[in-house]
Write an enzyme that holds these catalytic residues in place. Sequence first.
Site, PDB file in Angstrom:
ATOM      1  N   GLU A 379      21.524 -59.657   3.770  1.00  0.00           N
ATOM      2  CA  GLU A 379      21.508 -61.414   4.096  1.00  0.00           C
ATOM      3  C   GLU A 379      22.192 -61.853   3.464  1.00  0.00           C
ATOM      4  O   GLU A 379      21.643 -62.988   2.404  1.00  0.00           O
ATOM      5  CB  GLU A 379      20.788 -62.429   5.203  1.00  0.00           C
ATOM      6  N   GLU A 455      20.738 -54.650  12.019  1.00  0.00           N
ATOM      7  CA  GLU A 455      19.508 -56.172  12.428  1.00  0.00           C
ATOM      8  C   GLU A 455      20.302 -56.548  13.652  1.00  0.00           C
ATOM      9  O   GLU A 455      21.094 -57.383  13.585  1.00  0.00           O
ATOM     10  CB  GLU A 455      19.124 -56.981  11.238  1.00  0.00           C
TER      11      GLU A 455
HETATM   12  C1  GAL Z   1      17.742 -62.127   9.414  1.00  0.00           C
HETATM   13  C2  GAL Z   1      16.599 -61.254   8.378  1.00  0.00           C
HETATM   14  C3  GAL Z   1      15.073 -61.412   8.665  1.00  0.00           C
HETATM   15  C4  GAL Z   1      14.611 -62.478   9.275  1.00  0.00           C
HETATM   16  C5  GAL Z   1      15.680 -62.209  11.131  1.00  0.00           C
HETATM   17  C6  GAL Z   1      14.567 -62.920  11.926  1.00  0.00           C
HETATM   18  O1  GAL Z   1      18.083 -63.428   9.719  1.00  0.00           O
HETATM   19  O2  GAL Z   1      17.512 -61.026   8.150  1.00  0.00           O
HETATM   20  O3  GAL Z   1      14.433 -61.144   7.892  1.00  0.00           O
HETATM   21  O4  GAL Z   1      13.934 -63.643   8.650  1.00  0.00           O
HETATM   22  O5  GAL Z   1      16.953 -62.781  10.900  1.00  0.00           O
HETATM   23  O6  GAL Z   1      15.087 -63.792  13.216  1.00  0.00           O
END
Ligand code: GAL
Length: 763
Positions: A379, A455
């Site tokens: 991100e 993710e």
């Molecule tokens: C994502 C991020 C993670 C964590 C997660 C929580 O956007 O990459 O590090 O913050 O959200 O939902």
Amino acid sequence: MGDVKDGEKVSLNDANWRQLNLPHDWSIEGAFSKDNPASPEGGALPGGIGWYRKTFIVPAASKSKLVYIDFDGVYQKSDVWINGHHLGFRPNGYISFRYELTPYLKFSGKNTIAVKVDNSAQPNSRWYSGSGIYRNVWLVTTNKIAIDHWGTYVTTPKVDKASALVHIETSIGTSGKPLKLKTSIYNQSGQLVKSEVSPVDASGDKTKVNQDIQIARPELWSVERPYLYKVVSQVLNGNSVTDTYTTPLGIRYFNFDVDKGFSLNGKPMKILGVCDHHDLGSLGAAVNTRALERQLQILKGMGVNGIRTSHNPPAPELLDLCDKMGFIVMDEAFDCWERGKAKYDYHLYFKEWHKRDLEDQLLRDRNHPSVFIWSIGNEIPQQSDTSALRLAPELAGIVHSLDKTRPITTANNDPGPRNKIIQSGALDLIGYNYSERDYPTFHDRYPGKKFIATETTSGLETRGHYDMPSDSVLRWPTARDWKTKAKMNDDFTVSAYDNVSPPWGSTHEETWKVMKKYDFLSGMFIWTGFDYLGEPTPYSWPARSSYFGIVDLAGFPKDVYYMYQSEWTNKTVLHIFPHWNWEPGKLIDVWAYYNHADEVELYLNGKSLGVKKKNGEDLHVMWRLKFEPGTLKAVSRKNGKVVLTKEIHTAGKPAKIELIADRKAIKADGRDLSFITVRILDKDGNVVPNADNLVNFKINGQGFIAGVDNGNETDHEPFKTSYRKAFNGLALAIVQAKEKAGTVSFTATSEGLKGATIVLQAK
Ligand code: GAL
């Protein structure tokens, strides 16, 4: 802890300093406070500055040798001195690095290493980082003629059933003398498979030797059978071996296909991965191999076959374990580039250090068969910025200059075509964070491109807590539709029915239903396998750890663990929840995850509540019934034959403690651990589902308590104590071996309850 004037000076009197063993994390020993500069986001534990010193004798015989110190990771901003001489500064808290000590050593005299660790500029992390020399440190002595640090590069350019070509590139520090390099490959049972001797061009002071070794009928490395060979490189000076260096070797081939997704050794499969941060719960960031292994075993048990090292290079022990246990690793470098996410994070150092850090990560990790994907960022705020058009190709170039055998990706929270990292063309895999509703139309946006879900999900659950009703999905902390304001819980809990996610995420079922439907979706990394310290979404303080885990911080699975187990493993599963202690008359939703069966029938006190079957895409079945105390029983059947039966009983008052050790025999090596689950039972042996009794621990013999926990995200008691309140019936104590063999007697007591003792053997 605290800064020390002249801490590097040999003459400094450190006689009163605390003695400790590495790896060490001082933050985890501290007290939780919302006022700690790390903030709840960073775990609400103290940071600051710390100094470490060690004196040691180097034998006179080492005079003709080269001596180095290797740090696997220091969080963060470390300065290292030997005998008052400054060796270097390293800001990145996750990178491994080496300094040469030779010119500054006193042979046969006392030498002093001093390390300053500066984690005072906060916030510098979006999750708990830990503070100190939290990974291992090695004193390495070699002959002058030796293989370089991270000096081998082993690849398998051609693999099929009949044979494998192993290519070995070896970097050697030479001295003008004629040398030979003997490289031998051993199989998993330690038998020599083949070796090759090559002359070494020693005209300069460094040289690279390339060798090819053909292996007939190779045993392939896979997640089910992670077969490991070993490459042993020996530098021969005349008849004597001047250096020996070992590199792991797993022979495998893989492909990411535009339409068919991922395949390993020619066999299509999905990467079923999780993201995890590096903390080990109540042990903090201090790395411990057994604690890592336990996490991986718990994840394997649920069917996980992939790990993303979010969002930094991992401890080397993690990759060793993934090699051995069969996990597909996405090895990630950065959480930001030039633009940061926290005031004092790595963006302050990126310009000066990114090349060095990324190269070192690649050199260290590229021989691990478990590493399949390089992620050059999570991100990255510059996704929206034209600077990414310059930076993404530069970073990809660094990676490709050291390894062309694995694809490169970034984890993008804006995976749309306006993303400048994607536009730059630097990525081999287009990485999606969330946006699972856009997966099906991926190829409309990116024709001819390969997909990976870097993710997903971010489901929220508190282990053992259930809110009724369970059949609508909540987006916490705020609703995706901003008009429907979500009301969260006053006691900072989140229901464990897999029906709560943040607005950017989705429930586990929502994500998996899409993921399993399309072959081109090569795999996913769920946020997260384990709860971790910091980022306490959807609440902030008093919460101080995350709710995202499929497994809680103490290592106790939440219910959704069994949804995955029913889908991802061959194990026969029937899991019903919630517990059966409610107000009479209350309407309760009972869920069942099951597999290998056509249907499940539920009974309350012997009366059938009907048969349910999963239809279409269903991943669970549900009954809604009025609570009455007694026995809830589920029976799964296939073709009318009973497959499994599960019962839950209404528990009475807490009456006794039960202790269950994951291992009763541990190694007396000062490091090994036994994880002891503490269960609060009623007189009939049922876990009391809401028990929160305070339990006191006593330990005698060759072990000590390394940490205690209960998985409660809002518990502010310290982790390094000998007591813990149970949370929803459970607590955890981690016993660590001393260095002497013997018995360890561990006792748990609690007012009004019958206590328990367990005896472990440290061997
Ligand atoms: C994502 C991020 C993670 C964590 C997660 C929580 O956007 O990459 O590090 O913050 O959200 O939902």
